[in-house]
Design a protein around this motif. Structure first.
Motif, PDB file in Angstrom:
ATOM      1  N   ASN A  99       0.829  -1.212   0.000  1.00 56.01           N
ATOM      2  CA  ASN A  99       0.000   0.000   0.000  1.00 56.01           C
ATOM      3  C   ASN A  99       0.862   1.260   0.000  1.00 56.01           C
ATOM      4  O   ASN A  99       0.563   2.227  -0.701  1.00 56.01           O
ATOM      5  CB  ASN A  99      -0.940   0.016   1.214  1.00 56.01           C
ATOM      6  N   VAL A 100       1.941   1.239   0.799  1.00 53.96           N
ATOM      7  CA  VAL A 100       2.857   2.388   0.881  1.00 53.96           C
ATOM      8  C   VAL A 100       3.501   2.653  -0.480  1.00 53.96           C
ATOM      9  O   VAL A 100       3.579   3.790  -0.936  1.00 53.96           O
ATOM     10  CB  VAL A 100       3.952   2.130   1.960  1.00 53.96           C
ATOM     11  N   ILE A 101       3.946   1.578  -1.146  1.00 52.02           N
ATOM     12  CA  ILE A 101       4.613   1.734  -2.444  1.00 52.02           C
ATOM     13  C   ILE A 101       3.621   2.179  -3.516  1.00 52.02           C
ATOM     14  O   ILE A 101       3.881   3.115  -4.272  1.00 52.02           O
ATOM     15  CB  ILE A 101       5.326   0.425  -2.859  1.00 52.02           C
ATOM     16  N   SER A 102       2.457   1.521  -3.569  1.00 48.24           N
ATOM     17  CA  SER A 102       1.491   1.851  -4.628  1.00 48.24           C
ATOM     18  C   SER A 102       0.898   3.251  -4.459  1.00 48.24           C
ATOM     19  O   SER A 102       0.563   3.911  -5.434  1.00 48.24           O
ATOM     20  CB  SER A 102       0.373   0.805  -4.701  1.00 48.24           C
ATOM     21  N   SER A 103       0.805   3.724  -3.204  1.00 50.32           N
ATOM     22  CA  SER A 103       0.278   5.077  -2.980  1.00 50.32           C
ATOM     23  C   SER A 103       1.381   6.136  -2.963  1.00 50.32           C
ATOM     24  O   SER A 103       1.109   7.324  -2.825  1.00 50.32           O
ATOM     25  CB  SER A 103      -0.502   5.125  -1.658  1.00 50.32           C
ATOM     26  N   GLY A 104       2.649   5.693  -3.093  1.00 50.59           N
ATOM     27  CA  GLY A 104       3.773   6.640  -3.120  1.00 50.59           C
ATOM     28  C   GLY A 104       4.005   7.348  -1.796  1.00 50.59           C
ATOM     29  O   GLY A 104       4.439   8.505  -1.752  1.00 50.59           O
ATOM     30  N   ASN A 105       3.743   6.644  -0.687  1.00 44.85           N
ATOM     31  CA  ASN A 105       3.854   7.250   0.649  1.00 44.85           C
ATOM     32  C   ASN A 105       5.310   7.195   1.147  1.00 44.85           C
ATOM     33  O   ASN A 105       5.674   6.357   1.968  1.00 44.85           O
ATOM     34  CB  ASN A 105       2.922   6.526   1.620  1.00 44.85           C
ATOM     35  N   GLU A 106       6.124   8.131   0.646  1.00 41.91           N
ATOM     36  CA  GLU A 106       7.547   8.129   1.023  1.00 41.91           C
ATOM     37  C   GLU A 106       7.765   8.496   2.485  1.00 41.91           C
ATOM     38  O   GLU A 106       8.745   8.086   3.095  1.00 41.91           O
ATOM     39  CB  GLU A 106       8.333   9.074   0.103  1.00 41.91           C
ATOM     40  N   LYS A 107       6.832   9.237   3.076  1.00 41.57           N
ATOM     41  CA  LYS A 107       6.968   9.638   4.485  1.00 41.57           C
ATOM     42  C   LYS A 107       6.996   8.411   5.403  1.00 41.57           C
ATOM     43  O   LYS A 107       7.781   8.346   6.337  1.00 41.57           O
ATOM     44  CB  LYS A 107       5.811  10.563   4.903  1.00 41.57           C
ATOM     45  N   LEU A 109       7.817   5.305   4.549  1.00 36.90           N
ATOM     46  CA  LEU A 109       9.045   4.546   4.299  1.00 36.90           C
ATOM     47  C   LEU A 109      10.238   5.186   4.989  1.00 36.90           C
ATOM     48  O   LEU A 109      11.131   4.498   5.476  1.00 36.90           O
ATOM     49  CB  LEU A 109       9.316   4.463   2.792  1.00 36.90           C
ATOM     50  N   LYS A 110      10.257   6.508   5.035  1.00 35.35           N
ATOM     51  CA  LYS A 110      11.375   7.237   5.660  1.00 35.35           C
ATOM     52  C   LYS A 110      11.458   6.994   7.166  1.00 35.35           C
ATOM     53  O   LYS A 110      12.488   7.241   7.773  1.00 35.35           O
ATOM     54  CB  LYS A 110      11.201   8.750   5.433  1.00 35.35           C
TER      55      LYS A 110
END
Length: 199
Positions: A99-107, A109-110
């Motif tokens: 979900n994090v990758i597909s939604s582009g949630n870099e925050k 991941l950081k």
């Protein structure tokens, strides 16, 4: 090449499982998600990734093929090694990571130790298309609470965090805070929260 190891679960911590397979004990590095999946079981089957280097022969084990697939994808990204990939899969479940990758949630991941903005962006860019092919469900795993004394959970969580590369003093402080806020939290939840707070 080892595809999987199946046998008696001889010992398990949040970062390592020892599987007795016909009298040979294999020490396998695991993520927090795999720890949650196999804890309390007597017999286990772990899907294996072998990291063979000049100075070490390391086994990484996963409760599902999907988690191993995500691990293999993560280590193809420049700057992501086996331990960092395991750290990511300890902080996020396979479904959360997808979900994090597909939604582009870099925050999000950081927030994982060792992941800066550029690495988080690289993971998202390089893996966004690939993750759609591995069939991870978008519902999160449900952790099984552990009925144990707070002190035991505190010691286990601190030990796991120091094995993952965090200094002992900040680990003790953060784990203490989390258990103060959530006294009934199982060890895997405590570690998961700690991974988002430790920098």
């Amino acid at each position: 090449m080892i595809e999987y190891i199946k046998g008696k679960l001889d010992d398990v911590t949040p970062t390592m499982a020892v599987v007795d397979c016909n009298g040979v004990g294999y020490g396998v590095n695991i993520s927090l998600n795999t720890f949650s999946a196999i804890q309390g079981k007597s017999d286990v089957k772990l899907y294996i990734y072998e990291a063979i280097r000049e100075d070490a022969y390391v086994l990484y084990g996963f409760a599902t093929k999907q988690e191993r697939e995500l691990f293999l994808m993560l280590i193809t990204v420049s700057g992501i090694g086996g331990n960092t990939a395991r750290m990511i899969l300890s902080a996020l479940s396979p479904s959360e990571l997808c979900n994090v990758i597909s939604s582009g949630n870099e925050k999000l991941l950081k927030m994982v130790k060792g992941i800066g903005l550029k690495t988080a962006q690289r993971i998202i860019v390089e893996l966004k298309d690939k993750i759609q092919n591995i069939g991870v469900e978008s519902t999160g795993n449900v952790s099984t609470p552990i009925s144990a004394a707070n002190n035991e959970i505190y010691e286990e969580a601190v030990a796991a965090l120091t094995m993952l590369g965090f200094a002992q003093a900040p680990s003790q402080k953060v784990v203490g805070q989390i258990l103060h806020e959530e006294p009934d939290a199982p060890v895997q939840k405590v570690i998961k929260i700690a991974l988002t707070r430790l920098r």
